[in-house]
Design an enzyme around this catalytic site. Structure first.
Site, mmCIF file in Angstrom:
data_model
loop_
_atom_site.group_PDB
_atom_site.id
_atom_site.type_symbol
_atom_site.label_atom_id
_atom_site.label_comp_id
_atom_site.label_asym_id
_atom_site.label_seq_id
_atom_site.Cartn_x
_atom_site.Cartn_y
_atom_site.Cartn_z
ATOM 1 N N ASP A 122 0.825 -1.204 0.000
ATOM 2 C CA ASP A 122 0.000 0.000 0.000
ATOM 3 C C ASP A 122 0.863 1.260 0.000
ATOM 4 O O ASP A 122 1.420 1.645 1.024
ATOM 5 C CB ASP A 122 -0.912 -0.007 1.231
ATOM 6 C CG ASP A 122 -1.869 1.169 1.248
ATOM 7 O OD1 ASP A 122 -2.119 1.749 0.171
ATOM 8 O OD2 ASP A 122 -2.369 1.506 2.337
ATOM 9 N N ASP A 327 -1.876 5.185 -5.439
ATOM 10 C CA ASP A 327 -2.207 4.352 -4.286
ATOM 11 C C ASP A 327 -2.376 2.901 -4.713
ATOM 12 O O ASP A 327 -3.410 2.517 -5.260
ATOM 13 C CB ASP A 327 -3.500 4.879 -3.642
ATOM 14 C CG ASP A 327 -3.855 4.133 -2.370
ATOM 15 O OD1 ASP A 327 -3.079 3.259 -1.949
ATOM 16 O OD2 ASP A 327 -4.921 4.426 -1.802
#
Length: 346
Positions: A122, A327
Site C-alpha cells: 500500500d 495508491d
C-alpha cells in the site's frame, strides 16, 4: 488505503515454423515458462518432465512460493545496477489476488524464528502492521480465503528479537494517549474505505531481507511496525486479512527505516505485470535515462501525489488538470467530475 518482465526460470518449448520471404529462411519459436499450460500438457504426454500433478496450480500459495524460490536462485533482477538493492528473504515477487480485494500482495518474514505473513502492498499509507495478540482480526481458518492461503498471527512473546516500542520513541505518534513515557506506544490508522481501520501497539522486530546482488547476503533489519490487535471494515473479510505493508514517505514506513539505518537508498521500485505478477525492490534508484514525474509534496504529510495534465483513450487526447494520489492499496482508479464524464464519453 489510500511492463514487468518476470524472472521465472524459463523452460523452452521450441516450436519451429519455416517461412520463405524474399528467398530468405525465417525461423520463429515460442517461449513458455515452466508452469504454463503448454509445458504442462507436454509433460503429461511425453513423461520427460516432472509429473504434472507435482506442479503448483496458478494462483495458489505453492505457485507463488515456487516463483519466489526461482527468484532467489536467480538473485533477482534489479532495475538499476548502480548498487545492490534489497528484497524480502522469500524473494521480491508480488502477486495480485482478485478474491482479496484485487490488491497486490507479497510474503514477508518477521521475527526470530521468522514467521511469514502475506501482506498487501500500500503506497497510500505508511505503517506496516500484521495481526497480533488479536481482539478482533480476520479469521486465519474456517473461511473461504483461508482454504487457499496460509495466514499467521504474530506473537511478540514467541520472537526472541521482539521489543516493545515505548511512548518516548520518536516514532510514537500518539503520545497523548500514553499512560507514561515507558508504556507501550499505541497506534491507530483509519483508511479511506468505509469503517476500515486498524489499531494496536507498536513493536520492533527483525524483517528478513536479502541483497539482490551476486553474493545474495541475508540482512536482518530491525523495523518498527504495528501489532494489529483490532481490525475493522474490509480488513475482516475482503482485503489484507494478514496485514498491510505501508510504503509511504513518513519516517515509520519500512523504506524510510531502511534508509535511515543506511541499508538502502531512500527509494524503492514496484512493477505490476498484466498477469498480476510483479516485483518490488528496496533502494532501487532507477536508471539515468528514465522519465520522471514530480510529486506534489505536502511537508506536513507527504504522499505520492502527482499532477495529471492529459489523458489518452485510444488516439483521443483529453486535456485535464487535477491532482491524484498514486495508491497501490486501492483496487481501482477513481476520477472526479467533470473528468470522469469526459473520459467516459471518449
Amino acid at each position: 488505503m489510500h511492463s514487468f518482465h518476470s524472472s521465472k526460470q524459463f523452460l523452452l518449448l521450441i516450436l519451429l515454423s519455416f517461412h520463405t520471404c524474399n528467398a530468405r529462411s525465417i525461423f520463429t519459436f515460442k517461449m513458455h515458462h515452466r508452469f504454463s499450460e503448454p509445458v504442462k500438457n507436454w509433460s503429461q504426454s511425453s513423461g520427460m518432465l516432472s509429473p504434472a500433478h507435482h506442479w503448483p496450480k496458478k494462483g495458489t500459495v505453492e505457485y507463488y512460493a515456487e516463483l519466489a524460490y526461482r527468484d532467489r536462485l536467480l538473485h533477482g533482477r534489479k532495475l538499476s545496477d548502480s548498487e545492490a538493492t534489497l528484497a524480502f528473504s522469500d524473494g521480491n515477487s508480488t502477486f495480485r489476488i482478485n478474491s482479496l480485494g484485487f490488491l497486490h500482495y507479497t510474503t514477508v518474514q518477521i521475527g526470530t524464528p521468522g514467521v511469514k505473513f502475506m501482506v498487501a502492498l500500500d503506497t497510500g499509507s505508511d505503517l506496516l502492521w500484521v495481526p497480533c495478540d488479536c481482539s478482533r482480526c480476520a479469521p486465519t481458518e474456517g473461511s473461504v480465503y483461508t482454504s487457499n492461503f496460509e495466514l499467521n498471527i504474530y506473537n511478540p512473546k514467541g520472537s526472541s528479537t521482539s521489543k516493545k516500542v515505548t511512548c518516548n520513541s520518536s516514532l510514537c505518534a500518539h503520545r497523548n494517549q500514553c499512560f507514561g513515557a515507558f508504556s507501550n506506544c499505541p497506534y491507530m490508522v483509519s483508511y479511506v474505505s468505509a469503517e476500515t481501520a486498524t489499531s494496536g501497539i507498536l513493536v520492533e522486530d527483525v524483517l528478513h531481507l536479502t541483497t539482490e546482488d551476486s553474493h545474495q547476503k541475508l540482512v536482518e533489519a530491525y523495523i518498527t511496525f504495528g501489532c494489529g490487535q483490532v481490525q475493522s471494515g474490509s480488513f475482516l473479510d475482503v482485503a489484507a486479512p494478514n496485514g498491510l505493508f505501508g510504503l509511504g514517505m513518513e519516517k515509520i514506513s519500512v523504506p524510510s527505516i531502511l534508509s535511515s539505518k543506511g541499508l538502502t537508498a531512500d527509494s524503492f521500485s514496484m512493477c505490476f505485470g498484466r498477469d498480476g505478477v510483479g516485483r518490488i525492490s528496496f533502494g532501487d534508484k532507477g536508471s539515468s535515462g528514465q522519465e520522471e514525474t514530480p510529486f506534489n509534496l505536502n511537508p506536513s504529510h507527504p504522499t505520492y501525489n502527482i499532477t495529471v495534465t492529459q489523458l489518452q483513450v485510444g488516439t483521443t487526447l483529453i486535456d485535464v488538470d487535477f491532482t491524484a494520489l498514486f495508491d497501490s492499496g486501492t483496487s481501482f482508479t477513481y476520477l472526479v467530475e467533470p473528468t470522469y464524464t469526459r473520459l467516459a464519453e471518449s
